[in-house]
Design a protein around this motif. Structure first.
Motif, PDB file in Angstrom:
ATOM      1  N   PRO A  34     -35.680 -11.077 -48.611  1.00 47.42           N
ATOM      2  CA  PRO A  34     -35.868 -11.894 -47.289  1.00 47.42           C
ATOM      3  C   PRO A  34     -35.452 -13.323 -46.949  1.00 47.42           C
ATOM      4  N   TYR A  39     -32.048 -11.011 -44.014  1.00 44.93           N
ATOM      5  CA  TYR A  39     -32.115 -10.367 -45.242  1.00 44.93           C
ATOM      6  C   TYR A  39     -30.636 -10.880 -45.993  1.00 44.93           C
ATOM      7  N   ALA A 157     -36.901  -5.083 -43.755  1.00 52.81           N
ATOM      8  CA  ALA A 157     -36.237  -4.545 -44.748  1.00 52.81           C
ATOM      9  C   ALA A 157     -35.827  -2.882 -44.623  1.00 52.81           C
ATOM     10  N   ASP A 173     -39.445  -6.152 -49.953  1.00 52.22           N
ATOM     11  CA  ASP A 173     -39.758  -6.193 -48.330  1.00 52.22           C
ATOM     12  C   ASP A 173     -40.687  -7.307 -48.167  1.00 52.22           C
ATOM     13  N   VAL A 177     -38.013 -11.103 -40.384  1.00 56.39           N
ATOM     14  CA  VAL A 177     -37.795 -12.548 -40.513  1.00 56.39           C
ATOM     15  C   VAL A 177     -38.218 -13.340 -39.436  1.00 56.39           C
TER      16      VAL A 177
END
Ligand code: AMP
Ligand code: MG
Length: 350
Positions: A34, A39, A157, A173, A177
């Motif tokens: 992340p 990601y 994730a 994970d 975000v």
């Protein structure tokens, strides 16, 4: 390949949890992690084979360069030919954070990482997992967004797993975000700084620091002759499988137009989605209404955009009508991604 999942508690990022991921990176493997924007799919930026593996896992065209992630400003000095004054000023103002700088590279970073270019894109992210992973691995981490090329960037994730499970070594994970749109890219290889991709940091924010800056004319244009300078901005991106059309104009006119189009499609038996705001949600009477957020919290709108684009596909939406989200600060970034996803189909009403 079996993909290992590592769950990290953001309030307490332990070095121990990232040890294995660091080792994977040092050995040339790929780790999705992340950042505060989206990601990223990381590999050792100095290792050509790791960069090649990133392109292969994403199905990314090899002329579309990767962003090199660093954890300290001194790491930038290791990989560029010179550090212009504007790079220092912008780094002081916005790093760690969602800003990527383009500078002339030296020989440290192979061309496999920069898509064959003599310039390199560099970011110092603020996300604690990203920072710890860079430090723990001892690598500079080349990382584009961790999605299959062409799909919306992952904001959690599960999105990464949807696209890349079985194709990469590890997914870290760290929950959802914060920003949800990719970094602002600023080219510092010319006299005046040029924004190659809009993001959370706006043109006005940049001008406040460097006095002068401009937008790459290629990015908001439908005219195919004006090519965006960032290779990645030239590709079709984010588009859902259904037909997405953006409707702009006064609130009342937009709602009326979308209602009438959605009614027609619904009556013809099509699956219709509407991308709306909290303020307009209750005014729509046909199709499935997806609320991005409130106009008074534009961060929410930005953060939810990519997840909604993915959901349209999951739910088999055939026609999607979206309001325009010209919000004050992030509007340029949001509309850039939305119009790309819509293949620039826009209806103006008044
Ligand atoms: P992504 O991280 O997936 O959002 O992709 C990285 C973006 O940075 C793409 O749009 C690239 O084209 C852009 N980029 C990376 N390196 C450079 C560079 N040296 N010059 C211009 N654009 C770049
Ligand atoms: Mg990307």
């Amino acid at each position: 390949m079996e993909t290992k999942f590592i769950k990290v508690d953001l309030n307490n990022v332990e070095k121990e949890e990232l040890k294995e991921a660091g080792e994977i990176l040092r050995n040339g493997g790929l780790v999705a992690f992340p950042t505060e924007t989206v990601y990223g799919l990381g590999g050792d930026a100095r290792n050509k084979n790791a960069s090649k593996a990133i392109y292969a896992a994403k199905g990314r065209p090899s002329d579309n360069p990767l962003i090199v992630h660093i954890a300290k400003f001194s790491q930038l000095e290791e990989i560029v030919r010179e550090v212009p004054e504007n790079a220092k000023k912008l780094a002081d103002a916005f790093w760690p954070g969602p800003m990527t700088l383009i500078l002339n590279k030296n020989d440290e970073i192979p061309k496999e990482t920069t898509g064959g270019l003599d310039t390199v894109a560099i970011r110092l992210p603020s996300h604690p997992v990203a920072r710890e992973l860079i430090l723990e691995s001892g690598c500079l981490i080349a990382a584009p967004s961790a999605n299959t090329s062409g799909r919306p960037s992952p904001t959690k994730a599960a999105h990464v797993a949807e696209d890349l499970s079985g194709k990469i070594d590890c997914i870290i994970d760290g929950g959802e975000v914060e920003i949800g749109l990719e970094s602002t890219i600023i080219d510092l290889t010319e006299e005046i700084p040029v924004i190659l991709r809009p993001g959370y940091i706006s043109l006005e924010d940049v001008i406040a620091v460097t006095k002068e800056a401009k937008m790459d004319p290629g990015i908001m244009s439908e005219n195919k002759k004006v090519r965006p300078k960032a290779p990645g901005m030239r590709y079709r991106h984010y588009a859902p499988k259904g037909n997405l059309i953006v409707c702009e104009g006064t609130k009342e006119a937009v709602v009326e137009k979308i209602n009438s189009l959605a009614k027609q499609d619904a009556e013809a038996g099509k699956k219709v989605a509407i991308l709306a705001s909290a303020e307009t949600e209750s005014l729509y009477h046909y199709g499935d209404v997806f609320v991005l957020g409130s106009f008074s919290h534009e961060e929410e709108i930005a953060r939810n955009l990519y997840g909604s684009l993915r959901e349209f596909d999951e739910k088999g939406m055939e026609m999607i009508y979206s309001e325009a989200f010209e919000t004050p600060h992030m509007g340029a970034a949001i509309m850039n991604r939305l119009l790309k996803a819509a293949g620039h189909q826009i209806i103006t009403v008044s």
